[in-house]
Design a protein around this motif. Structure first.
Motif, PDB file in Angstrom:
ATOM      1  N   SER A 139     -33.067  14.271  -8.405  1.00 48.72           N
ATOM      2  CA  SER A 139     -33.933  15.435  -8.355  1.00 48.72           C
ATOM      3  C   SER A 139     -35.333  14.982  -7.957  1.00 48.72           C
ATOM      4  O   SER A 139     -35.778  13.901  -8.338  1.00 48.72           O
ATOM      5  CB  SER A 139     -33.983  16.135  -9.721  1.00 48.72           C
ATOM      6  N   VAL A 140     -36.024  15.830  -7.188  1.00 47.90           N
ATOM      7  CA  VAL A 140     -37.391  15.497  -6.781  1.00 47.90           C
ATOM      8  C   VAL A 140     -38.281  15.325  -7.998  1.00 47.90           C
ATOM      9  O   VAL A 140     -39.236  14.542  -7.976  1.00 47.90           O
ATOM     10  CB  VAL A 140     -37.950  16.594  -5.851  1.00 47.90           C
ATOM     11  N   ASP A 141     -37.972  16.024  -9.092  1.00 49.36           N
ATOM     12  CA  ASP A 141     -38.784  15.923 -10.298  1.00 49.36           C
ATOM     13  C   ASP A 141     -38.727  14.539 -10.929  1.00 49.36           C
ATOM     14  O   ASP A 141     -39.543  14.219 -11.804  1.00 49.36           O
ATOM     15  CB  ASP A 141     -38.330  16.962 -11.333  1.00 49.36           C
ATOM     16  N   GLN A 142     -37.770  13.714 -10.510  1.00 49.51           N
ATOM     17  CA  GLN A 142     -37.665  12.358 -11.050  1.00 49.51           C
ATOM     18  C   GLN A 142     -38.647  11.386 -10.386  1.00 49.51           C
ATOM     19  O   GLN A 142     -38.825  10.271 -10.880  1.00 49.51           O
ATOM     20  CB  GLN A 142     -36.236  11.833 -10.874  1.00 49.51           C
ATOM     21  N   ARG A 144     -42.033   9.652  -9.649  1.00 49.03           N
ATOM     22  CA  ARG A 144     -43.211   9.462 -10.473  1.00 49.03           C
ATOM     23  C   ARG A 144     -44.221   8.558  -9.775  1.00 49.03           C
ATOM     24  O   ARG A 144     -43.853   7.536  -9.200  1.00 49.03           O
ATOM     25  CB  ARG A 144     -42.833   8.803 -11.816  1.00 49.03           C
ATOM     26  N   ASP A 158     -38.548   8.446 -15.414  1.00 50.84           N
ATOM     27  CA  ASP A 158     -39.725   8.645 -16.255  1.00 50.84           C
ATOM     28  C   ASP A 158     -40.269   7.289 -16.675  1.00 50.84           C
ATOM     29  O   ASP A 158     -40.234   6.902 -17.831  1.00 50.84           O
ATOM     30  CB  ASP A 158     -39.358   9.486 -17.474  1.00 50.84           C
ATOM     31  N   ARG A 209     -42.243  14.389  -1.133  1.00 46.02           N
ATOM     32  CA  ARG A 209     -41.965  15.688  -1.744  1.00 46.02           C
ATOM     33  C   ARG A 209     -41.783  16.762  -0.670  1.00 46.02           C
ATOM     34  O   ARG A 209     -40.850  17.572  -0.737  1.00 46.02           O
ATOM     35  CB  ARG A 209     -43.109  16.087  -2.687  1.00 46.02           C
ATOM     36  N   GLU A 214     -40.204  20.210  -1.371  1.00 44.25           N
ATOM     37  CA  GLU A 214     -41.100  20.593  -2.458  1.00 44.25           C
ATOM     38  C   GLU A 214     -42.546  20.594  -1.980  1.00 44.25           C
ATOM     39  O   GLU A 214     -42.900  19.905  -1.022  1.00 44.25           O
ATOM     40  CB  GLU A 214     -40.954  19.622  -3.641  1.00 44.25           C
ATOM     41  N   ASP A 225     -51.881  12.089 -12.752  1.00 44.65           N
ATOM     42  CA  ASP A 225     -50.558  11.532 -13.000  1.00 44.65           C
ATOM     43  C   ASP A 225     -50.547  10.023 -12.783  1.00 44.65           C
ATOM     44  O   ASP A 225     -49.973   9.269 -13.575  1.00 44.65           O
ATOM     45  CB  ASP A 225     -49.521  12.184 -12.086  1.00 44.65           C
TER      46      ASP A 225
END
Length: 335
Positions: A139-142, A144, A158, A209, A214, A225
């Motif tokens: 997932s793109v949310d992974q 960092r 994470d 992204r 995204e 971040d």
């Protein structure tokens, strides 16, 4: 005329009904039509498309293709209007882009994500991206933004939660938590690309992204971040100017070489390496800067931004603007 002499109207002709159900008085037996059912297990879901990663030599750098923060990353103009420290000094040339003959671009889903000076540097990153983007459950949310031994980069997973409070991440600590380090940007590479390492890493992260469908993170959010910054209740404000030409590459008060293209600032008293979220009161634009110098020493000014930081908040042309700032601190606890 008597009723007996009344003629009957002829009966209407029989028509075939379009209803497939037989009449109640039909002499033919009726059976339910057979329907063919397909087991649910036999309908296999189509696997998600794996993002395609390729490395291509480029005849010239991609103009604008990877400038997510165009207002902060473009080459600076030779001169600007306004009152500013060092304005009478000659402006140094803009940082050199990679030589056109040695530019290698990494493409993801048909979009340029990053440019590197050689195929030897591009190939390992492309291999890591291919493995990571094709992993089950990706997932793109992974993705960092991380600091690995002081160098900005991007990891999958994470990674920040795997580090103890105050611990500097390294590749081993990232891997021990089951995460993957995709790339880092060291100072040497950033110098060859003509930008600072943190802005290069953020730019590549956001390009990735965008290539994966995204929206890019705003610059200030990406900075927070990257450095794991949280807002405090300490505020300050006043008048800010900016400096750059004539001071570029000179030693700052904390011993660093001043880089007018980095997001830094000078303050008379704040401790070195203090992070500030600086907002132009008039435009509302904000940027995060790190204090690495002392000054300014002109009039009522209380903050001197680097030229790049001034450009990000729209104060390069006016030169002097009113600002508000919030002190940010690195997280001291791990969630």
């Amino acid at each position: 005329m008597s009723p007996a002499e009344t003629k009957r109207s002829p009966a209407p002709p029989l028509r075939r009904s379009r209803n497939l159900t037989p009449a109640a008085d039909s002499t033919q037996p009726w059976t339910q039509p057979k329907t063919e059912t397909v087991p649910t297990a036999a309908i296999a879901p189509r696997p998600p498309a794996v993002p395609r990663v390729t490395v291509r030599p480029a005849a010239a750098p991609a103009t604008g293709a990877q400038q997510v923060f165009k207002q902060c990353l473009d080459s600076l103009p030779a001169s600007s209007e306004g009152v500013k420290r060092g304005a009478t000094q000659q402006t140094p040339p803009a940082p050199a882009r990679p030589d056109a003959a040695t530019v290698y671009q990494i493409w993801v889903n048909g979009k340029v994500v990053m440019e590197l000076p050689s195929s030897e540097e591009a190939a390992p990153i492309a291999q890591r991206l291919t493995a990571a983007l094709g992993s089950p459950g990706f997932s793109v949310d992974q993705l960092r933004l991380v600091l690995v031994e002081g160098e900005p980069g991007v990891a999958l997973g994470d990674a920040k939660s795997n580090a103890k409070s105050g611990e500097r991440l390294n590749e081993r600590s990232i891997a021990s938590g089951g995460d993957r380090l995709l790339f880092t940007v060291d100072r040497s590479l950033a110098d060859r690309l003509g930008h600072t390492a943190d802005l290069v890493a953020i730019d590549w992260y956001n390009n990735l992204r965008v290539a994966l469908g995204e929206a890019p993170l705003p610059l200030m959010e990406a900075q927070a971040d990257l450095y794991s910054l949280t807002q405090t209740k300490r505020n300050l404000g006043g008048i800010t100017s900016w400096y750059g030409p004539g001071f570029h590459n000179r030693l700052t008060a904390n011993g660093e070489r001043f880089n007018q293209y980095a997001l830094t600032a000078a303050h008379p008293k704040l401790p070195f390496n203090t992070y500030l979220r600086v907002t132009n009161v008039r435009s509302g634009a904000s940027v995060i800067v790190r204090i690495n110098d002392r000054g300014p020493y002109v009039g009522q000014r209380s903050l001197d931004l680097s030229r790049q930081a001034a450009r990000c908040i729209g104060s390069e042309k006016p030169g002097v603007v009113r600002y508000e700032a919030v002190i940010l601190e690195p997280q001291t606890t791990v969630q």
